[in-house]
Design a protein around this motif. Structure first.
Motif, PDB file in Angstrom:
ATOM      1  N   VAL A   1       9.140   7.656   6.759  1.00  0.00           N
ATOM      2  CA  VAL A   1       9.192   7.053   8.087  1.00  0.00           C
ATOM      3  C   VAL A   1      10.616   6.550   8.309  1.00  0.00           C
ATOM      4  O   VAL A   1      11.159   5.841   7.458  1.00  0.00           O
ATOM      5  CB  VAL A   1       8.196   5.889   8.196  1.00  0.00           C
TER       6      VAL A   1
ATOM      7  N   TRP B   1       8.413  -1.591  14.681  1.00  0.00           N
ATOM      8  CA  TRP B   1       7.167  -2.172  14.164  1.00  0.00           C
ATOM      9  C   TRP B   1       7.228  -3.688  14.215  1.00  0.00           C
ATOM     10  O   TRP B   1       6.251  -4.345  14.616  1.00  0.00           O
ATOM     11  CB  TRP B   1       6.943  -1.715  12.725  1.00  0.00           C
TER      12      TRP B   1
ATOM     13  N   ARG C   1       8.042  -4.732   2.816  1.00  0.00           N
ATOM     14  CA  ARG C   1       7.503  -3.478   3.380  1.00  0.00           C
ATOM     15  C   ARG C   1       6.090  -3.753   3.871  1.00  0.00           C
ATOM     16  O   ARG C   1       5.197  -4.018   3.068  1.00  0.00           O
ATOM     17  CB  ARG C   1       7.551  -2.369   2.339  1.00  0.00           C
TER      18      ARG C   1
ATOM     19  N   SER D   1       3.641  -2.055   5.055  1.00  0.00           N
ATOM     20  CA  SER D   1       2.525  -1.167   4.755  1.00  0.00           C
ATOM     21  C   SER D   1       3.028  -0.027   3.882  1.00  0.00           C
ATOM     22  O   SER D   1       4.243   0.217   3.786  1.00  0.00           O
ATOM     23  CB  SER D   1       1.916  -0.611   6.047  1.00  0.00           C
TER      24      SER D   1
ATOM     25  N   ASP E   1       3.173   2.894   4.567  1.00  0.00           N
ATOM     26  CA  ASP E   1       3.905   3.870   5.384  1.00  0.00           C
ATOM     27  C   ASP E   1       5.401   3.818   5.110  1.00  0.00           C
ATOM     28  O   ASP E   1       6.103   4.826   5.266  1.00  0.00           O
ATOM     29  CB  ASP E   1       3.662   3.602   6.873  1.00  0.00           C
ATOM     30  N   PHE E   2       5.900   2.644   4.700  1.00  0.00           N
ATOM     31  CA  PHE E   2       7.339   2.477   4.473  1.00  0.00           C
ATOM     32  C   PHE E   2       7.719   2.541   2.999  1.00  0.00           C
ATOM     33  O   PHE E   2       8.880   2.302   2.665  1.00  0.00           O
ATOM     34  CB  PHE E   2       7.800   1.143   5.068  1.00  0.00           C
ATOM     35  N   TYR E   3       6.777   2.849   2.126  1.00  0.00           N
ATOM     36  CA  TYR E   3       7.073   2.870   0.698  1.00  0.00           C
ATOM     37  C   TYR E   3       8.105   3.931   0.337  1.00  0.00           C
ATOM     38  O   TYR E   3       8.824   3.793  -0.658  1.00  0.00           O
ATOM     39  CB  TYR E   3       5.800   3.106  -0.122  1.00  0.00           C
TER      40      TYR E   3
ATOM     41  N   THR F   1      10.609   4.987   2.285  1.00  0.00           N
ATOM     42  CA  THR F   1      11.768   4.851   3.163  1.00  0.00           C
ATOM     43  C   THR F   1      12.873   4.065   2.482  1.00  0.00           C
ATOM     44  O   THR F   1      12.628   2.993   1.925  1.00  0.00           O
ATOM     45  CB  THR F   1      11.364   4.144   4.472  1.00  0.00           C
TER      46      THR F   1
END
Length: 450
Positions: free
Chosen positions: A180, A188, A288, A290, A292-294, A296
């Motif tokens: 992401v 966000w 982070r 969620s 989803d950003f692990y 990034t």
């Protein structure tokens, strides 16, 4: 011109994240960098390595993002995402003189890199050098600016370089997840801060931090900007791999993590040093929001004020469980640190006390696999024998925890020698390590001295 007017100028311009807002100028300082070195043994194709670095910058927008600040306000500005850029890779052959050790030379390369500065405006924000001892033994050094990367991100960086390199060598596409873009984190945040969940978090922190002030420890001498020179020193304290494995096992038996053991040990140390059993500790989280950003790369790490009221605790186990609950409550109520400070204006009041310094807890840890970096016969991170000073933080001192191969725990206390004596740091650090080992060995022991 307000930020909304700035952002309409170009489709490549996006809001700053809370981490990038920088009224003090510390986040964008040239010393605010991240450096790492990998010892690579085995056949290495330089063309594939160069291509892999370029692939990572193409995948990870933060490494090709430029941050623009208003000249008078570090909170106002925008991110500008640039097109993919080639990564400068220098290749140098290193002659090893008789009696010299390649291992020591590798450590010297990392030490020298750690002392180099880097402008946050340089793009891409990734610099790489390959130092070759011979065709099958080399050191790859990597440097990024902290404004675009953090400790968790370095694991992502290593993993992506390895996967992209393998893909170029074998011709088989990698299976890395599509990250992401970091710019979406700022979006966000803005959406989150308008949500009901954020409203609940605001109510939690307003109640939790009512009347609280960040915990400080007594300085050895009064300090002020006029008396302090921009320098720092460091105290290194370690727990050997075998003993630290026992600490980890003991924590797990109590359904805790080693982080909770660290916090329990510090509660005892704080009570001994300052006579207080209600402290609000400046800690850091991965930031982070969620999974989803692990994957990034970006600057996510976020300060979290943990309030620990432990006067009613009787045993070390009680302290660990209190720390676990405090951490869980904080994770359930995430807020950017600037938002928390804005809500609780007295929180940072102690930082201005010339007779005290604020400890800052920083545990460098991520759940990503550490061994997924093998793109040659062996690839291992270069580890210095002892950590060195990396920055100057006026009015505070940083307690950093990291685990280095083969499982040694390092507690590094970076401090201002104008305000604290080395003997004080030695006493605090040694007592802290002793407390960690005692808590792991005897969790049911009373934490107060009889």
């Amino acid at each position: 011109m307000d930020q909304s007017e700035i952002l309409v100028e170009s489709a490549t311009q996006y809001p700053l994240s809370s981490r990038q807002q920088d009224p003090s100028g510390l986040a964008r300082a040239p010393k605010h960098v991240i450096a790492l070195a990998l010892r690579i043994k085995g056949e290495l194709r330089i063309d594939a390595l160069k291509g892999a670095l370029d692939d990572v910058v193409e995948r990870q927008e933060s490494l090709r993002t430029r941050v623009h600040y208003d000249e008078t306000d570090g909170n106002i500005g925008f991110q500008e995402v640039l097109p993919p850029l080639p990564v400068p890779l220098t290749v140098r052959d290193i002659a090893v003189a008789p009696g010299e050790s390649r291992d020591e030379l590798a450590i010297d390369l990392l030490t020298q890199l750690s002392e180099k500065t880097m402008s946050f405006s340089v793009k891409p924000s990734l610099r790489a050098s390959l130092y070759r001892f011979d065709d099958h033994d080399a050191v790859l050094t990597l440097q990024t600016h902290h404004l675009f990367c953090d400790g968790w991100s370095t694991d992502v960086l290593r993993r992506e370089i390895a996967a992209c390199y393998k893909a170029r060598v074998t011709g088989v596409p990698h299976t890395l997840p599509t990250p992401v873009p970091y710019r979406e984190f700022a979006a966000w945040e803005q959406e989150f801060l308008q949500s009901e969940r954020a409203a609940v978090a605001r109510r939690f922190w307003s109640d939790k931090l009512a009347g609280a002030e960040m915990f400080t420890m007594p300085a050895d001498r009064p300090h002020s900007p006029d008396t302090m020179t921009p320098r720092s020193a460091i105290g290194n304290f370690t727990i050997d791999p075998g003993s630290f494995a026992k600490v980890s096992a003991s924590a797990a038996q109590n359904r805790c993590s080693v982080w909770h053991v660290f916090l329990a040990a510090f509660m005892v140390l704080a009570e001994r040093a300052a006579g207080r059993s209600d402290i609000t500790l400046f800690t850091s989280s991965s930031g982070r929001p969620s999974p989803d950003f692990y994957d990034t790369i970006g600057f996510f790490v976020n300060p979290v004020p943990l309030r620990l009221e432990f006067g009613d605790c009787e045993t070390f186990r009680d302290l660990m469980l209190l720390a676990r609950k405090a951490g869980a409550d904080a994770r359930r109520h995430p807020l950017p640190f600037p938002t928390i400070v804005e809500m609780t204006p007295g929180l940072m009041g102690g930082a201005a006390d010339p007779r005290a310094l604020m400890p800052i807890f920083n545990y460098i840890n991520s759940p990503l696999a550490q061994d997924d970096t093998g793109f040659a016969t062996s690839v291992e991170p270069v580890v210095v024998p002892e950590e060195r000073p990396t920055s100057f933080l006026r009015g505070g001192f940083v307690w950093t925890f990291l685990v280095v191969p083969p499982g040694e725990l390092r507690c590094c206390i970076e401090y201002e020698p104008d305000a604290l004596d080395a003997s004080t740091i030695d006493r605090w650090g040694s007592d802290f390590i002793d407390l960690i080992l005692t808590i792991a060995d005897r969790p049911d022991q009373a934490w107060r001295k009889p």
